[in-house]
Design a protein around this motif. Structure first.
Motif, PDB file in Angstrom:
ATOM      1  N   VAL A  46     -21.477  23.660  -4.454  1.00 26.71           N
ATOM      2  CA  VAL A  46     -20.832  23.794  -3.153  1.00 26.71           C
ATOM      3  C   VAL A  46     -21.029  22.458  -2.450  1.00 26.71           C
ATOM      4  N   VAL A  47     -19.909  21.821  -2.075  1.00 26.50           N
ATOM      5  CA  VAL A  47     -19.981  20.523  -1.411  1.00 26.50           C
ATOM      6  C   VAL A  47     -19.181  20.574  -0.122  1.00 26.50           C
ATOM      7  N   ALA A  48     -19.553  19.708   0.810  1.00 28.28           N
ATOM      8  CA  ALA A  48     -18.903  19.703   2.116  1.00 28.28           C
ATOM      9  C   ALA A  48     -17.698  18.779   2.171  1.00 28.28           C
ATOM     10  N   SER A  49     -17.530  17.908   1.188  1.00 24.24           N
ATOM     11  CA  SER A  49     -16.389  16.994   1.215  1.00 24.24           C
ATOM     12  C   SER A  49     -15.459  17.297   0.048  1.00 24.24           C
ATOM     13  N   ASP A  50     -14.181  17.066   0.264  1.00 24.00           N
ATOM     14  CA  ASP A  50     -13.160  17.325  -0.743  1.00 24.00           C
ATOM     15  C   ASP A  50     -13.229  16.245  -1.815  1.00 24.00           C
ATOM     16  N   PRO A  51     -13.592  16.586  -3.060  1.00 25.88           N
ATOM     17  CA  PRO A  51     -13.702  15.575  -4.120  1.00 25.88           C
ATOM     18  C   PRO A  51     -12.378  14.871  -4.402  1.00 25.88           C
ATOM     19  N   ASP A  52     -11.256  15.555  -4.254  1.00 31.78           N
ATOM     20  CA  ASP A  52      -9.962  14.919  -4.483  1.00 31.78           C
ATOM     21  C   ASP A  52      -9.681  13.868  -3.414  1.00 31.78           C
ATOM     22  N   PHE A  53     -10.103  14.131  -2.187  1.00 33.18           N
ATOM     23  CA  PHE A  53      -9.919  13.162  -1.112  1.00 33.18           C
ATOM     24  C   PHE A  53     -10.730  11.900  -1.382  1.00 33.18           C
ATOM     25  N   ALA A  54     -11.952  12.066  -1.857  1.00 33.99           N
ATOM     26  CA  ALA A  54     -12.800  10.905  -2.170  1.00 33.99           C
ATOM     27  C   ALA A  54     -12.154  10.051  -3.260  1.00 33.99           C
ATOM     28  N   LYS A  55     -11.577  10.688  -4.276  1.00 32.51           N
ATOM     29  CA  LYS A  55     -10.896   9.943  -5.344  1.00 32.51           C
ATOM     30  C   LYS A  55      -9.691   9.199  -4.779  1.00 32.51           C
ATOM     31  N   SER A  56      -8.950   9.854  -3.896  1.00 32.08           N
ATOM     32  CA  SER A  56      -7.775   9.222  -3.292  1.00 32.08           C
ATOM     33  C   SER A  56      -8.174   8.010  -2.463  1.00 32.08           C
ATOM     34  N   MET A  57      -9.273   8.106  -1.730  1.00 29.34           N
ATOM     35  CA  MET A  57      -9.730   6.975  -0.917  1.00 29.34           C
ATOM     36  C   MET A  57     -10.166   5.802  -1.783  1.00 29.34           C
ATOM     37  N   GLU A  58     -10.803   6.068  -2.905  1.00 27.46           N
ATOM     38  CA  GLU A  58     -11.192   4.986  -3.818  1.00 27.46           C
ATOM     39  C   GLU A  58      -9.944   4.291  -4.361  1.00 27.46           C
ATOM     40  N   LEU A  59      -8.926   5.060  -4.708  1.00 26.61           N
ATOM     41  CA  LEU A  59      -7.674   4.495  -5.188  1.00 26.61           C
ATOM     42  C   LEU A  59      -7.023   3.652  -4.094  1.00 26.61           C
ATOM     43  N   PHE A  60      -7.013   4.156  -2.854  1.00 27.50           N
ATOM     44  CA  PHE A  60      -6.447   3.405  -1.744  1.00 27.50           C
ATOM     45  C   PHE A  60      -7.183   2.085  -1.540  1.00 27.50           C
ATOM     46  N   LYS A  61      -8.509   2.105  -1.592  1.00 33.37           N
ATOM     47  CA  LYS A  61      -9.290   0.877  -1.416  1.00 33.37           C
ATOM     48  C   LYS A  61      -8.925  -0.153  -2.472  1.00 33.37           C
ATOM     49  N   ASP A  62      -8.777   0.283  -3.699  1.00 33.73           N
ATOM     50  CA  ASP A  62      -8.412  -0.625  -4.790  1.00 33.73           C
ATOM     51  C   ASP A  62      -7.029  -1.222  -4.557  1.00 33.73           C
ATOM     52  N   ILE A  63      -6.067  -0.398  -4.214  1.00 33.90           N
ATOM     53  CA  ILE A  63      -4.697  -0.873  -3.976  1.00 33.90           C
ATOM     54  C   ILE A  63      -4.647  -1.804  -2.775  1.00 33.90           C
ATOM     55  N   SER A  64      -5.359  -1.439  -1.699  1.00 35.13           N
ATOM     56  CA  SER A  64      -5.304  -2.272  -0.501  1.00 35.13           C
ATOM     57  C   SER A  64      -5.954  -3.635  -0.732  1.00 35.13           C
ATOM     58  N   ARG A  65      -6.935  -3.716  -1.613  1.00 35.72           N
ATOM     59  CA  ARG A  65      -7.532  -5.023  -1.951  1.00 35.72           C
ATOM     60  C   ARG A  65      -6.565  -5.867  -2.771  1.00 35.72           C
ATOM     61  N   ARG A  66      -5.951  -5.240  -3.773  1.00 37.22           N
ATOM     62  CA  ARG A  66      -5.058  -5.994  -4.661  1.00 37.22           C
ATOM     63  C   ARG A  66      -3.764  -6.423  -3.982  1.00 37.22           C
ATOM     64  N   TYR A  67      -3.264  -5.604  -3.085  1.00 31.37           N
ATOM     65  CA  TYR A  67      -1.969  -5.884  -2.454  1.00 31.37           C
ATOM     66  C   TYR A  67      -2.120  -6.152  -0.960  1.00 31.37           C
ATOM     67  N   ARG A  68      -3.205  -6.765  -0.567  1.00 35.23           N
ATOM     68  CA  ARG A  68      -3.498  -7.030   0.843  1.00 35.23           C
ATOM     69  C   ARG A  68      -2.363  -7.789   1.518  1.00 35.23           C
ATOM     70  N   ASN A  69      -1.906  -8.875   0.910  1.00 34.74           N
ATOM     71  CA  ASN A  69      -0.855  -9.697   1.528  1.00 34.74           C
ATOM     72  C   ASN A  69       0.467  -8.925   1.635  1.00 34.74           C
ATOM     73  N   THR A  70       0.805  -8.195   0.606  1.00 34.63           N
ATOM     74  CA  THR A  70       2.037  -7.403   0.616  1.00 34.63           C
ATOM     75  C   THR A  70       1.993  -6.358   1.739  1.00 34.63           C
ATOM     76  N   LEU A  71       0.865  -5.686   1.871  1.00 32.68           N
ATOM     77  CA  LEU A  71       0.733  -4.679   2.918  1.00 32.68           C
ATOM     78  C   LEU A  71       0.803  -5.283   4.309  1.00 32.68           C
ATOM     79  N   LYS A  72       0.255  -6.485   4.476  1.00 31.88           N
ATOM     80  CA  LYS A  72       0.354  -7.175   5.768  1.00 31.88           C
ATOM     81  C   LYS A  72       1.796  -7.471   6.117  1.00 31.88           C
ATOM     82  N   GLU A  73       2.570  -7.932   5.144  1.00 34.03           N
ATOM     83  CA  GLU A  73       3.990  -8.229   5.366  1.00 34.03           C
ATOM     84  C   GLU A  73       4.773  -6.972   5.694  1.00 34.03           C
TER      85      GLU A  73
END
Length: 76
Positions: A46-73
């Motif tokens: 029994v956990v208090a945080s959604d494990p799927d949400f944590a995985k999604s946030m890790e994926l977002f962090k990776d994408i936002s690092r790799r495509y930082r300039n594109t996202l800024k534009e």
């Protein structure tokens, strides 16, 4: 330290009541969601945080690092 929980009938369903100590340990209050996840050897956690949400946030962090300039534009 194991905590014994009893299964109770609640309407047409069944449930367990978590003691105050367990809620404090999980850092949750009434109305918040808990998630039941499969563990090793036919067990559950029994956990208090959604494990799927944590995985999604890790994926977002990776994408936002790799495509930082594109996202800024795109944000302009």
């Amino acid at each position: 330290m194991p905590i014994e929980l009893k299964i109770r009938k609640i309407g047409n369903s069944y449930g367990v009541v978590l003691p105050k100590e367990a809620l404090q340990h999980l850092k949750v209050e009434e109305g918040q969601s808990l998630y039941l996840t499969e563990g090793p050897e036919d067990s559950y956690r029994v956990v208090a945080s959604d494990p799927d949400f944590a995985k999604s946030m890790e994926l977002f962090k990776d994408i936002s690092r790799r495509y930082r300039n594109t996202l800024k534009e795109l944000a302009k």
